[in-house]
Write a protein that holds these residues in place. Structure first.
Motif, PDB file in Angstrom:
ATOM      1  N   GLU A 211       0.806  -1.217   0.000  1.00 37.89           N
ATOM      2  CA  GLU A 211       0.000   0.000   0.000  1.00 37.89           C
ATOM      3  C   GLU A 211       0.840   1.268   0.000  1.00 37.89           C
ATOM      4  O   GLU A 211       0.341   2.328  -0.350  1.00 37.89           O
ATOM      5  N   HIS A 212       2.082   1.170   0.409  1.00 40.91           N
ATOM      6  CA  HIS A 212       2.997   2.314   0.379  1.00 40.91           C
ATOM      7  C   HIS A 212       4.323   1.818  -0.176  1.00 40.91           C
ATOM      8  O   HIS A 212       4.837   0.786   0.262  1.00 40.91           O
TER       9      HIS A 212
ATOM     10  N   LEU B 265       5.185   3.619  -9.744  1.00 44.30           N
ATOM     11  CA  LEU B 265       4.351   3.211  -8.609  1.00 44.30           C
ATOM     12  C   LEU B 265       4.443   4.196  -7.456  1.00 44.30           C
ATOM     13  O   LEU B 265       3.450   4.463  -6.764  1.00 44.30           O
ATOM     14  N   GLU B 266       5.620   4.755  -7.237  1.00 50.71           N
ATOM     15  CA  GLU B 266       5.781   5.728  -6.157  1.00 50.71           C
ATOM     16  C   GLU B 266       4.991   6.993  -6.438  1.00 50.71           C
ATOM     17  O   GLU B 266       4.346   7.555  -5.531  1.00 50.71           O
TER      18      GLU B 266
ATOM     19  N   GLU C 287       2.276   7.252  -8.315  1.00 46.94           N
ATOM     20  CA  GLU C 287       0.848   6.966  -8.203  1.00 46.94           C
ATOM     21  C   GLU C 287       0.399   6.916  -6.740  1.00 46.94           C
ATOM     22  O   GLU C 287      -0.663   7.431  -6.390  1.00 46.94           O
ATOM     23  N   ALA C 288       1.205   6.281  -5.898  1.00 44.60           N
ATOM     24  CA  ALA C 288       0.847   6.222  -4.469  1.00 44.60           C
ATOM     25  C   ALA C 288       0.818   7.602  -3.848  1.00 44.60           C
ATOM     26  O   ALA C 288      -0.048   7.930  -3.032  1.00 44.60           O
TER      27      ALA C 288
ATOM     28  N   SER D  18       2.591   9.064   3.755  1.00 49.23           N
ATOM     29  CA  SER D  18       2.953   8.724   2.380  1.00 49.23           C
ATOM     30  C   SER D  18       4.419   8.999   2.189  1.00 49.23           C
ATOM     31  O   SER D  18       5.033   9.762   2.933  1.00 49.23           O
TER      32      SER D  18
END
Length: 963
Positions: free
Chosen positions: A224-225, A263-264, A266-267, A280
């Protein structure tokens, strides 16, 4: 002899107690066990990790070294950082190492020709020596290696993760190279030919997610992170210093560099769109390096190998320095725009900022200013520091994270046998702060309560605090000579009362008179107001008796002396009421250790007064009379006068002991169980109550001794007197003493005097019944022994004499029934009644009876007593006893060896009625005599206080103005 026993149903701390009356014996008390708490030791847990068995062709690696896991907060040998989170972060931010990885160990990007497999495990000293030294992390060089699991994220089929051996100096780039070698991808075409290009194509990611029920390595995993680690970051330190929250787990993943960046991003975008402020990861390479203590804190050298573009070192370093934040800001996640606004606001608050143009400033100044911008919590009570001891180490706000908050100095171990130090929420480093100084309890509902520890100097709104008190928002709490806090509770909807209680009243108002100069600055009352309040207290009827510890001895001595002398017309329980007021004042307003000392002094004074009174009575009533001087028996009137002081002390001590026991139990429940002096205090209280026990036992013994001594000379008339006098009628139940036959009046007169004496002294009902129980026991045993003795060798056992004795005994029982003592008398006179009933059986009926039937009809008589009565019964001249009266062989031994006389040592035990005290210390004092004595004692204390002042400062007792 008598024995004492405590009544069942009392407190479980005070068990049964047996004391022989007439002896001063210390009561055995149950010693309390030393209070303490056992803390579990931090045990070392061994764990290891290995590859999954997906590739059977690969040789199994040697078992990795054991990793010692320790509890959070302990000093970690692997990293060298302290248990304090703030200290760990500060040490990382002070680091300025070069972080050169180009000359890394085997398998690193700078290794010519590529490193052999497992080189890091085979040559650990060379690996540690191959990394450039960093001054802030020198202490980590000797740390043991650890095993990291690096998940491939689909790089190889069937492989879940690979175990890589890492040290505190191992960088993320080096571990990427090691992991790629383990996965067999060191030579795969991932970019330009060569190992370095392959390593540059992959990145090590720090992933946070919720593991499945089977653990991290089993079940479905969803990150999730995600955060991409910089090439110079130390993954082992990241894993050690930044732990996942409960319910979350961390793992390291090996992903393509471009995929990891995507991915980083987007999170991070999803977290911003939510607006929840959830933690975050910033997609900034410079911040990740600064957070983990990597080499990016300094300007990267040309051989850093970090992959950063040339010429960007200064900008990257500047941004890193701008992101160095204090501990209190670590949990704040804001946007870059909000950071810039706070920077502008902080710079505007700097001295001279209004005259200077806001421009690029030193990030170090911004770091210091942002630490000063502290926002107080909105849902928890806290303490605002007004004065501290060391400005460089003291915080400004101390938040209550628990319902009970403990201030103290702490330490490695306490002073009692090296036991663990007490738990402390807020550590205050000052020489006069105790290891456990003060405790504050703030529940959901106001008010909060503050309690000082024993011997701890604590002030509340400027006044010395000795007992537990209420703590309201806005109150000032002083700890020792240096610390001063203001208590705040935002949950109450405000910062406290409109006017703090510690401010002087009516500031700036016109002084009401010349007495204003002498007014108390804390309470704000003028001299006239203080005089009126003092006069109202001295003459008031409230059951309150205030005194200072220095006046305690004089006050207690005056109360005991007045009670012993019988001065005034105090109510019977007046002395116990006054002494209970002293105990109540000590338990409520004086220091914690004062009550046990007061109880000990009080018990000794009462014991000495009672002992002096016993010696006075003994001198007037000696045991051995001179020869030739006949002993004058005591009359009921004389014995009543002699025993009145002892009976009063017995009644007052009984009520006082019950009251003291209640206070001691309250002290035990409310006291801090971690107080090392608590056991000693309870032992002192037990010793004081044991002395009060002795007073009750001795006064009871002396009272029944003189009463039975008086009865001894009157009881024979019950066997000799004839109630059937000529022309006299037998009185009915409830008749007056004067209507009784002359032979019974002396005995009933002693009973009546004892009954009136117990009623006048307000003796506890349980002690009243036990006093008469012993008197009836003595009368029964004395009369039965006389009956047995007088039947030997003389014609005494005959029907006519038995009828007279039965009639006298019935008249006594009827009179006692009318006095309310019939049940007790019937129980204790049962054996005498049965013996007389046997003698009253008509001769013809008695001759028909057998031994077995007589034993059944008279069960309280022993075989020896029954055989004695039958063998000496007068059947007539020349007639012997019938054979049916002979005992069977089975009871012959009991008849021959049994004693026909009653023993005086088989008396019932004395049970102290230690239930709820009958003293009423609530509501106004209604008894005028008690009120006069209370006023006299208050004015005595006033005089003692005035004697300590200079002559020109003394005043007489103030007089209240008429309404």
């Amino acid at each position: 002899m008598l024995s004492g026993d405590r009544k069942e149903g009392g407190s479980p701390r005070f068990g049964k107690l047996h004391l022989p009356v007439g002896l001063w014996i210390n009561s055995p008390r149950k010693q309390l066990a030393k209070l303490g708490r056992r803390w579990p030791s931090a045990a070392s847990v061994k764990s290891s990790s290995s590859d999954t068995g997906s590739r059977s062709s690969e040789p199994l690696p040697p078992p990795p070294p054991h990793v010692e896991l320790r509890r959070v907060g302990a000093v970690k040998a692997a990293g060298g950082a302290s248990g304090s989170r703030a200290k760990r972060i500060s040490q990382l931010f002070r680091g300025s190492g070069t972080g050169a990885t180009g000359s890394g160990g085997a398998g690193g990007p700078g290794t010519p020709g590529g490193a052999q497999r497992w080189a890091s495990e085979k040559k650990l000293p060379e690996l540690a020596a191959g990394v450039a030294p960093e001054p802030p992390l020198v202490t980590r060089a000797t740390a043991p290696p650890g095993v990291l699991k690096i998940f491939g994220a689909g790089l190889a089929s069937g492989a879940n993760y690979k175990s890589v051996l890492a040290t505190a100096r191992s960088t993320a780039r080096e571990l990427v190279a090691e992991a790629l070698e383990r996965y067999g991808l060191a030579g795969s075409p991932g970019g330009s030919p060569g190992e370095s290009s392959c390593v540059d194509a992959f990145a090590l990611c720090d992933a946070l997610g919720r593991p499945a029920a089977g653990g991290v390595g089993s079940g479905e995993w969803r990150a999730e992170h995600l955060r991409v680690l910089g090439d110079s970051e130390r993954p082992l330190l990241v894993q050690e210093l930044w732990r996942a929250r409960p319910g979350w787990a961390r793992r390291f993943e090996l992903r393509g560099r471009e995929e990891a960046r995507r991915l980083e991003q987007e999170a991070f975008g999803a977290a911003d769109s939510d607006g929840t402020g959830a933690p975050s990861w910033r997609p900034q390479k410079n911040r990740t390096r600064a957070a983990s203590g990597g080499a990016a804190l300094a300007s990267p050298g040309p051989g850093s190998g970090s992959g950063s573009p040339a010429g960007s070192g200064g900008k990257e370093r500047s941004e890193n320095l701008s992101l160095r934040r204090s501990v209190s800001e670590l949990s704040l996640q804001g946007r870059r725009r909000r950071q810039q606004e706070r920077r502008q606001q902080a710079l505007s608050m700097a001295p001279g900022a209004a005259d200077a143009q806001i421009g690029p400033a030193d990030p170090g100044d911004f770091d210091q200013l942002t630490q000063c911008l502290i926002q107080a919590p909105s849902n928890r009570p806290y303490f605002l520091l007004l004065q501290g001891y060391q400005d460089a180490q003291d915080f400004v706000v101390y938040v209550m994270t628990r319902e009970q908050h403990v201030f103290g100095r702490g330490g490695n171990s306490s002073a009692r046998g090296g036991s663990p130090a007490p738990y402390v929420d807020t550590f205050l480093n000052a020489p006069d702060i105790l290891p456990r100084h003060c405790t504050v309890r703030a529940g959901p509902e106001p008010p909060a309560m503050v309690r000082p520890s024993r011997g701890a100097p604590v002030t509340h709104n400027g006044c010395l605090l000795l007992r537990e008190a209420e703590l309201h928002p806005g109150d000032l709490l002083g700890l020792g000579e240096h610390f001063l806090f203001m208590y705040k509770d935002p949950r109450t909807g405000g910062s406290g009362p409109a006017r703090p209680p510690w401010l002087p009243a009516r500031p700036g108002a016109t002084p009401p008179g010349p007495g204003w100069a002498f007014s108390c600055r804390l309470c704000g009352r003028g001299l006239q107001e203080r005089g009126e309040a003092l006069a109202a207290y001295l003459d008031g009827r409230e059951p309150v008796l205030r005194f200072r510890p220095r006046e305690e001895e004089a006050l207690l001595g005056e109360i005991v002396r007045a009670a012993a002398a019988g001065a005034g017309d105090l109510p019977p329980l007046g002395p116990a009421t006054l002494l209970a007021l002293c105990v109540q004042h000590s338990a409520r307003e004086l220091e914690l250790g004062h009550l046990p000392r007061l109880l000990g002094r009080l018990a000794r004074l009462i014991k000495e007064a009672v002992w002096e009174k016993i010696k006075e009575i003994g001198d007037r009533q000696p045991e051995n009379h001179p020869e030739g001087v006949p002993e004058v028996p005591l009359t009921p009137e004389a014995v009543s006068v002699e025993l009145r002081p002892l009976m009063l002390w017995m009644a007052n001590t009984t009520e006082l002991l019950s009251f003291v026991q209640e206070k001691v139990l309250e002290m035990e429940k409310e006291a801090d169980q971690e107080d090392p002096q608590l056991c000693n205090d309870l032992e002192l209280c037990d010793e004081a109550m044991a002395l009060l026990d002795e007073v009750i036992m001795c006064t009871f013994q002396q009272s029944v001794y003189y009463l039975t001594k008086t009865l001894y000379s009157t009881l024979p008339a019950l066997l000799d007197s004839n109630p059937f006098t000529a022309g006299a009628e037998l009185p009915g139940p409830g008749a007056e003493l004067g209507a009784m036959p002359p032979g019974l009046r002396p005995t009933l007169g002693v009973f009546q005097a004892a009954l009136e004496l117990t009623s006048q002294c307000e003796l506890h009902p349980d002690l009243v019944s036990q006093t008469f129980g012993y008197l009836f026991f003595f009368s029964n045993a004395s009369l039965l022994n006389s009956l047995m003795e007088r039947g030997q060798g003389r014609p005494f056992y005959q029907w006519s004499r038995a009828v007279q004795i039965r009639t006298n005994l019935d008249l006594v029982l009827d009179w006692l029934q009318g006095a309310g003592l019939g049940d007790i008398a019937t129980e204790f006179f049962r054996k005498l009644s049965i013996a007389v009933n046997l003698l009253c059986v008509p001769r013809t009926s008695l001759l028909k009876a057998s031994w077995s039937s007589l034993r059944t009809d008279h069960p309280t008589l022993t075989p020896a007593q029954l055989h004695h009565l039958l063998s000496h019964y007068q059947l007539g001249p020349g007639r012997g006893t019938p054979p049916a009266w002979d005992p069977p062989p089975a009871e012959r031994d009991a008849v021959d060896t049994g004693d026909i006389f009653e023993s005086f040592s088989s008396h019932p035990p004395l049970i102290l009625p230690l239930g709820s005290s009958r003293l009423r210390l609530t509501g106004p004092v209604t008894d005028d005599a008690l009120h006069r004595e209370l006023r006299r004692l208050r004015r005595l204390l006033w005089d003692l206080e005035q004697q300590e002042l200079p002559a020109n400062h003394r005043h007489g007792p103030p007089v209240a103005s008429p309404p």
